[in-house]
Motif scaffolding. Structure first.
Motif, PDB file in Angstrom:
ATOM      1  N   GLN A  14     -45.822  -5.589  23.659  1.00  0.00           N
ATOM      2  CA  GLN A  14     -45.189  -5.463  22.349  1.00  0.00           C
ATOM      3  C   GLN A  14     -43.906  -4.654  22.440  1.00  0.00           C
ATOM      4  O   GLN A  14     -42.912  -4.983  21.784  1.00  0.00           O
ATOM      5  N   GLU A  15     -43.912  -3.595  23.239  1.00  0.00           N
ATOM      6  CA  GLU A  15     -42.698  -2.789  23.418  1.00  0.00           C
ATOM      7  C   GLU A  15     -41.584  -3.592  24.074  1.00  0.00           C
ATOM      8  O   GLU A  15     -40.405  -3.327  23.854  1.00  0.00           O
ATOM      9  N   ASP A  16     -41.962  -4.569  24.900  1.00  0.00           N
ATOM     10  CA  ASP A  16     -40.979  -5.436  25.555  1.00  0.00           C
ATOM     11  C   ASP A  16     -40.550  -6.595  24.669  1.00  0.00           C
ATOM     12  O   ASP A  16     -39.806  -7.468  25.096  1.00  0.00           O
ATOM     13  N   GLY A  17     -41.055  -6.627  23.426  1.00  0.00           N
ATOM     14  CA  GLY A  17     -40.629  -7.655  22.489  1.00  0.00           C
ATOM     15  C   GLY A  17     -41.500  -8.892  22.454  1.00  0.00           C
ATOM     16  O   GLY A  17     -41.175  -9.864  21.774  1.00  0.00           O
ATOM     17  N   TYR A  18     -42.606  -8.896  23.158  1.00  0.00           N
ATOM     18  CA  TYR A  18     -43.482 -10.067  23.156  1.00  0.00           C
ATOM     19  C   TYR A  18     -44.163 -10.216  21.799  1.00  0.00           C
ATOM     20  O   TYR A  18     -44.666  -9.239  21.231  1.00  0.00           O
ATOM     21  N   ARG A  19     -44.156 -11.409  21.293  1.00  0.00           N
ATOM     22  CA  ARG A  19     -44.882 -11.745  20.083  1.00  0.00           C
ATOM     23  C   ARG A  19     -45.729 -12.979  20.380  1.00  0.00           C
ATOM     24  O   ARG A  19     -45.194 -13.983  20.886  1.00  0.00           O
ATOM     25  N   PRO A  20     -47.005 -12.934  20.069  1.00  0.00           N
ATOM     26  CA  PRO A  20     -47.843 -14.113  20.353  1.00  0.00           C
ATOM     27  C   PRO A  20     -47.407 -15.302  19.517  1.00  0.00           C
ATOM     28  O   PRO A  20     -46.918 -15.143  18.395  1.00  0.00           O
ATOM     29  N   PRO A  21     -47.561 -16.499  20.076  1.00  0.00           N
ATOM     30  CA  PRO A  21     -47.169 -17.689  19.319  1.00  0.00           C
ATOM     31  C   PRO A  21     -48.100 -17.907  18.123  1.00  0.00           C
ATOM     32  O   PRO A  21     -49.251 -17.485  18.146  1.00  0.00           O
ATOM     33  N   ASP A  22     -47.572 -18.550  17.096  1.00  0.00           N
ATOM     34  CA  ASP A  22     -48.401 -18.893  15.943  1.00  0.00           C
ATOM     35  C   ASP A  22     -49.417 -19.940  16.368  1.00  0.00           C
ATOM     36  O   ASP A  22     -49.110 -20.841  17.138  1.00  0.00           O
ATOM     37  N   ARG A  23     -50.599 -19.799  15.815  1.00  0.00           N
ATOM     38  CA  ARG A  23     -51.654 -20.772  16.164  1.00  0.00           C
ATOM     39  C   ARG A  23     -51.717 -21.873  15.172  1.00  0.00           C
ATOM     40  O   ARG A  23     -51.554 -21.920  14.106  1.00  0.00           O
TER      41      ARG A  23
END
Length: 62
Positions: free
Chosen positions: A53-62
């Protein structure tokens, strides 16, 4: 035929009972996910989520 996650956990889980990342044993942690040659405890999973999350990762929408 490919193995399911459950089959992999049954195959690899009992043999090794320590987290590959921090060395915590199954007795010291609530959960330990085992894979082929590696394991990760619930504490390390939480740490990985924070790092991603700190690196900017956001999980894809399901």
């Amino acid at each position: 035929m490919s193995e399911t996650i459950c089959t992999q956990l049954l195959r690899y889980g009992p043999a090794r009972t320590a987290c590959t990342w921090c060395g915590a044993t199954r007795r010291r942690r609530a959960h330990l996910v085992a894979g082929p040659g590696v394991n990760i405890c619930s504490d390390c999973v939480e740490l990985v989520i924070v790092i991603m999350q700190e690196d900017g990762y956001r999980p894809p929408d399901r």
